[in-house]
Design a protein around this motif. Sequence first.
Motif, PDB file in Angstrom:
ATOM      1  N   ASP A  34      -2.744  18.576 -12.587  1.00  0.00           N
ATOM      2  CA  ASP A  34      -3.623  18.190 -11.483  1.00  0.00           C
ATOM      3  C   ASP A  34      -3.019  18.705 -10.173  1.00  0.00           C
ATOM      4  OD1 ASP A  34      -5.333  17.033  -9.654  1.00  0.00           O
ATOM      5  OD2 ASP A  34      -5.284  15.036 -10.589  1.00  0.00           O
ATOM      6  N   LEU A  35      -3.179  20.007  -9.947  1.00  0.00           N
ATOM      7  CA  LEU A  35      -2.584  20.638  -8.770  1.00  0.00           C
ATOM      8  C   LEU A  35      -3.198  20.144  -7.468  1.00  0.00           C
ATOM      9  CD1 LEU A  35      -2.169  24.302 -10.066  1.00  0.00           C
ATOM     10  CD2 LEU A  35      -0.452  22.485  -9.969  1.00  0.00           C
ATOM     11  N   ALA A  36      -4.463  19.782  -7.495  1.00  0.00           N
ATOM     12  CA  ALA A  36      -5.119  19.276  -6.279  1.00  0.00           C
ATOM     13  C   ALA A  36      -4.492  17.955  -5.841  1.00  0.00           C
ATOM     14  CB  ALA A  36      -6.618  19.108  -6.513  1.00  0.00           C
ATOM     15  N   ARG A  37      -4.221  17.089  -6.787  1.00  0.00           N
ATOM     16  CA  ARG A  37      -3.594  15.798  -6.461  1.00  0.00           C
ATOM     17  C   ARG A  37      -2.171  16.017  -5.965  1.00  0.00           C
ATOM     18  NH1 ARG A  37      -4.431  10.459 -10.089  1.00  0.00           N
ATOM     19  NH2 ARG A  37      -3.404   8.964  -8.706  1.00  0.00           N
ATOM     20  N   ALA A  38      -1.437  16.889  -6.617  1.00  0.00           N
ATOM     21  CA  ALA A  38      -0.070  17.184  -6.192  1.00  0.00           C
ATOM     22  C   ALA A  38      -0.065  17.765  -4.781  1.00  0.00           C
ATOM     23  CB  ALA A  38       0.593  18.147  -7.172  1.00  0.00           C
ATOM     24  N   LYS A  39      -0.986  18.660  -4.495  1.00  0.00           N
ATOM     25  CA  LYS A  39      -1.074  19.258  -3.158  1.00  0.00           C
ATOM     26  C   LYS A  39      -1.366  18.196  -2.105  1.00  0.00           C
ATOM     27  CE  LYS A  39      -3.604  22.750  -0.444  1.00  0.00           C
ATOM     28  NZ  LYS A  39      -3.026  22.263   0.758  1.00  0.00           N
ATOM     29  N   ARG A  40      -2.298  17.309  -2.410  1.00  0.00           N
ATOM     30  CA  ARG A  40      -2.630  16.245  -1.457  1.00  0.00           C
ATOM     31  C   ARG A  40      -1.404  15.389  -1.151  1.00  0.00           C
ATOM     32  NH1 ARG A  40      -3.749  11.392  -2.757  1.00  0.00           N
ATOM     33  NH2 ARG A  40      -4.540  11.873  -4.832  1.00  0.00           N
ATOM     34  N   LEU A  41      -0.666  15.025  -2.171  1.00  0.00           N
ATOM     35  CA  LEU A  41       0.529  14.204  -1.978  1.00  0.00           C
ATOM     36  C   LEU A  41       1.580  14.943  -1.149  1.00  0.00           C
ATOM     37  CD1 LEU A  41       0.633  12.779  -5.566  1.00  0.00           C
ATOM     38  CD2 LEU A  41       0.531  11.372  -3.497  1.00  0.00           C
ATOM     39  N   LEU A  42       1.825  16.199  -1.479  1.00  0.00           N
ATOM     40  CA  LEU A  42       2.807  16.988  -0.738  1.00  0.00           C
ATOM     41  C   LEU A  42       2.367  17.217   0.703  1.00  0.00           C
ATOM     42  CD1 LEU A  42       3.766  19.540  -3.514  1.00  0.00           C
ATOM     43  CD2 LEU A  42       5.296  17.856  -2.468  1.00  0.00           C
ATOM     44  N   ASP A  43       1.083  17.480   0.908  1.00  0.00           N
ATOM     45  CA  ASP A  43       0.574  17.706   2.258  1.00  0.00           C
ATOM     46  C   ASP A  43       0.626  16.432   3.096  1.00  0.00           C
ATOM     47  OD1 ASP A  43       0.105  20.350   1.642  1.00  0.00           O
ATOM     48  OD2 ASP A  43      -2.083  20.136   1.496  1.00  0.00           O
ATOM     49  N   ASP A  44       0.339  15.279   2.478  1.00  0.00           N
ATOM     50  CA  ASP A  44       0.393  13.999   3.194  1.00  0.00           C
ATOM     51  C   ASP A  44       1.828  13.633   3.565  1.00  0.00           C
ATOM     52  OD1 ASP A  44      -2.339  13.710   3.015  1.00  0.00           O
ATOM     53  OD2 ASP A  44      -2.275  12.199   1.425  1.00  0.00           O
ATOM     54  N   GLY A  45       2.759  14.065   2.733  1.00  0.00           N
ATOM     55  CA  GLY A  45       4.180  13.773   2.964  1.00  0.00           C
ATOM     56  C   GLY A  45       4.684  12.702   2.022  1.00  0.00           C
ATOM     57  N   ILE A  46       5.794  12.993   1.419  1.00  0.00           N
ATOM     58  CA  ILE A  46       6.465  12.042   0.531  1.00  0.00           C
ATOM     59  C   ILE A  46       7.806  11.731   1.181  1.00  0.00           C
ATOM     60  CG2 ILE A  46       7.442  11.655  -1.760  1.00  0.00           C
ATOM     61  CD1 ILE A  46       5.404  13.737  -2.806  1.00  0.00           C
ATOM     62  N   VAL A  47       7.969  10.495   1.603  1.00  0.00           N
ATOM     63  CA  VAL A  47       9.203  10.064   2.252  1.00  0.00           C
ATOM     64  C   VAL A  47       9.859   9.015   1.364  1.00  0.00           C
ATOM     65  CG1 VAL A  47      10.212   8.981   4.290  1.00  0.00           C
ATOM     66  CG2 VAL A  47       8.241  10.508   4.539  1.00  0.00           C
ATOM     67  N   VAL A  48      11.019   9.361   0.845  1.00  0.00           N
ATOM     68  CA  VAL A  48      11.775   8.447  -0.010  1.00  0.00           C
ATOM     69  C   VAL A  48      12.933   7.916   0.832  1.00  0.00           C
ATOM     70  CG1 VAL A  48      13.031   8.187  -2.177  1.00  0.00           C
ATOM     71  CG2 VAL A  48      11.116   9.797  -2.034  1.00  0.00           C
ATOM     72  N   ASP A  49      12.812   6.654   1.240  1.00  0.00           N
ATOM     73  CA  ASP A  49      13.758   6.070   2.193  1.00  0.00           C
ATOM     74  C   ASP A  49      15.211   6.096   1.732  1.00  0.00           C
ATOM     75  OD1 ASP A  49      11.692   5.496   3.966  1.00  0.00           O
ATOM     76  OD2 ASP A  49      11.339   3.520   3.085  1.00  0.00           O
ATOM     77  N   ASP A  50      15.438   5.959   0.435  1.00  0.00           N
ATOM     78  CA  ASP A  50      16.818   5.869  -0.036  1.00  0.00           C
ATOM     79  C   ASP A  50      17.308   7.159  -0.700  1.00  0.00           C
ATOM     80  OD1 ASP A  50      15.173   5.623  -2.248  1.00  0.00           O
ATOM     81  OD2 ASP A  50      16.304   3.981  -3.154  1.00  0.00           O
ATOM     82  N   LEU A  51      16.664   8.273  -0.384  1.00  0.00           N
ATOM     83  CA  LEU A  51      17.102   9.558  -0.933  1.00  0.00           C
ATOM     84  C   LEU A  51      18.407   9.976  -0.259  1.00  0.00           C
ATOM     85  CD1 LEU A  51      15.733  11.469  -3.024  1.00  0.00           C
ATOM     86  CD2 LEU A  51      15.060  12.855  -1.095  1.00  0.00           C
ATOM     87  N   ARG A  52      19.355  10.380  -1.031  1.00  0.00           N
ATOM     88  CA  ARG A  52      20.664  10.754  -0.495  1.00  0.00           C
ATOM     89  C   ARG A  52      20.747  12.243  -0.222  1.00  0.00           C
ATOM     90  NH1 ARG A  52      25.341   7.191  -2.989  1.00  0.00           N
ATOM     91  NH2 ARG A  52      24.277   5.203  -2.866  1.00  0.00           N
ATOM     92  N   GLU A  53      21.569  12.579   0.743  1.00  0.00           N
ATOM     93  CA  GLU A  53      21.811  13.987   1.028  1.00  0.00           C
ATOM     94  C   GLU A  53      22.345  14.656  -0.234  1.00  0.00           C
ATOM     95  OE1 GLU A  53      24.002  16.747   4.374  1.00  0.00           O
ATOM     96  OE2 GLU A  53      24.470  14.630   4.289  1.00  0.00           O
TER      97      GLU A  53
END
Length: 96
Positions: A27-46
């Motif tokens: 489902d590339l359309a759904r993946a694109k929408r999510l990536l375009d909207d922005g995925i922010v993972v608060d506890d993602l480490r460097e």
Amino acid sequence: MDRLDQEQRWHGRIRLLECHAALDFGDLARAKRLLDDGIVVDDLREGEDALDTLWWTYHEKRAAAGIGPLDPAARVRIRREHPLPCLYDYRMHETG
């Protein structure tokens, strides 16, 4: 995912998993929408590569749609043509 309430669906880890699932099911359309909207993972480490891997997996799958597997040169071209946005760059060093 669709059964979760709005607050739960906007949690960064949930959105990350939703995008992975969308890519796994083609489902590339759904993946694109999510990536375009922005995925922010608060506890993602460097240094964690979850977001950059997701970004390039989406672009590789989009490029491969209908033509099949990509060769290494095509993967390099895709990374050049679709640079990783700062929002998704937690790398400790440049990888490609």
